[in-house]
Design a protein around this motif. Sequence first.
Motif, PDB file in Angstrom:
ATOM      1  N   LEU A 262       6.053  -7.829  16.329  1.00 56.10           N
ATOM      2  CA  LEU A 262       5.206  -7.369  15.173  1.00 56.10           C
ATOM      3  C   LEU A 262       4.147  -6.811  15.391  1.00 56.10           C
ATOM      4  O   LEU A 262       3.627  -6.860  16.156  1.00 56.10           O
ATOM      5  N   LYS A 263       3.878  -5.443  14.907  1.00 53.76           N
ATOM      6  CA  LYS A 263       2.363  -5.031  15.030  1.00 53.76           C
ATOM      7  C   LYS A 263       1.447  -5.161  13.988  1.00 53.76           C
ATOM      8  O   LYS A 263       1.737  -4.872  12.245  1.00 53.76           O
ATOM      9  N   GLU A 270      -0.848  -3.646  20.730  1.00 57.74           N
ATOM     10  CA  GLU A 270      -0.835  -5.282  20.666  1.00 57.74           C
ATOM     11  C   GLU A 270       0.317  -5.855  19.508  1.00 57.74           C
ATOM     12  O   GLU A 270       0.439  -4.902  18.872  1.00 57.74           O
ATOM     13  N   GLU A 271       1.380  -6.691  20.460  1.00 55.72           N
ATOM     14  CA  GLU A 271       2.206  -6.873  19.287  1.00 55.72           C
ATOM     15  C   GLU A 271       2.508  -8.480  19.882  1.00 55.72           C
ATOM     16  O   GLU A 271       2.672  -8.419  20.576  1.00 55.72           O
ATOM     17  N   ALA A 293      -0.227 -13.491  13.490  1.00 57.51           N
ATOM     18  CA  ALA A 293      -0.724 -12.013  14.027  1.00 57.51           C
ATOM     19  C   ALA A 293      -0.868 -11.044  13.403  1.00 57.51           C
ATOM     20  O   ALA A 293      -1.491 -10.929  12.574  1.00 57.51           O
ATOM     21  N   ILE A 294      -0.559 -11.700  11.877  1.00 57.47           N
ATOM     22  CA  ILE A 294      -1.702 -11.230  10.728  1.00 57.47           C
ATOM     23  C   ILE A 294      -2.720 -11.364  11.004  1.00 57.47           C
ATOM     24  O   ILE A 294      -4.255 -10.476  10.353  1.00 57.47           O
ATOM     25  N   LEU A 295      -3.483 -12.369  11.032  1.00 61.31           N
ATOM     26  CA  LEU A 295      -4.973 -13.190  11.126  1.00 61.31           C
ATOM     27  C   LEU A 295      -5.410 -12.035  12.309  1.00 61.31           C
ATOM     28  O   LEU A 295      -5.842 -12.578  12.715  1.00 61.31           O
TER      29      LEU A 295
END
Length: 319
Positions: A262-263, A270-271, A293-295
């Motif tokens: 997820l990027k 960052e991944e 990841a969204i945060l």
Amino acid sequence: MKDSFGREISYMRISVTDRCNLRCRYCMPEEGIENLGHDKILSFENIERIVKAAVALGIKKYRLTGGEPLARKGIVHLVESLAKIDGVEELAMTTNGTLLADQAEALKKAGLHRVNISVDSLKYDKYEEITRGGDLDAAFAGVNAALRVGLKPLKLNVVAMAGFNDDEILDFIQLTINHPINIRFIELMPIGQAEKNCEYRYLSSEEIKSKLPGLIPLNKQEGVAEIYKYPEALGNIGFISPMSNQFCGSCDKIRLTADGKLKPCLHTDEEIDLGEILNKNDDVLLKETIRNAILRKGEKHHLNDGAKPVDRGMSQIGG
Ligand code: SAM
Ligand code: SF4
């Protein structure tokens, strides 16, 4: 769901392959890139699991991209399974269109709503030059097939480049007058090949607009695009201006790479790797990982301050 800066994240771009049948000069090196092995590419089953988890977090819009998404074998089956997921309200694809003519009808039947087709020139020789060998007729066969089967609203993505297609702006605009085709001019971003390959120069959305008197602003933002129109035109014109008009405040996306990372932002390295979590078969943990990841989405990109993502090119992220 909302991210840490109050933005509603409702859109996921899913890269289904890093392979491509073209070699656009700003995107891929001539020799291509070292392709991911088949074992590294997310299976359709895992893409489905990720989408189900993302739907539960309020992500409603999905776009399949690549590399070239139509180069992935079985893509129609993936579309069919994603379209059936409750909560997937919009399913679209970004493609170079050259493999679309034969698959458009099956994709439409499988549940694909619409396509963006990338065409940076309407001249045969220049299209061939920018794509290193692509066939403009094949791309337009894709455009016509998309219109025929109703994959719409149809958008043409045009990366605006000084010294390349700045003399074709009016030709693109003409398409919107006579056809139900929307044009999206995209500012060239200094990522991967575009940064190394300096024959093509950045052209700002403002410079394009200055050549287009009489454009009527529709006063609506569509994702990160500002939309305009000419009176009586069948299609509209959008400007996507990541460089000149930083649109991070209205970013609603998260990206998934073909190898399951997820990027949170296109413009950082960052991944978040979903590989291990997918192996654990724990869909609650999967959902929590996507939430985290969204945060982690940053407030804005720093391309204009010289910061550059270096690990992946656009064909590996999906644009
Ligand atoms: N192969 C498909 C296509 O070309 O539409 C999907 C993948 S491609 C990476 C997605 C979009 O990213 C295309 O519209 C392409 O023109 C755009 N793109 C690639 N590199 C770019 C760059 N450096 N700056 C701006 N747009 C770029
Ligand atoms: Fe392929 Fe799309 Fe990149 Fe062109 S822009 S090389 S078609 S992935």
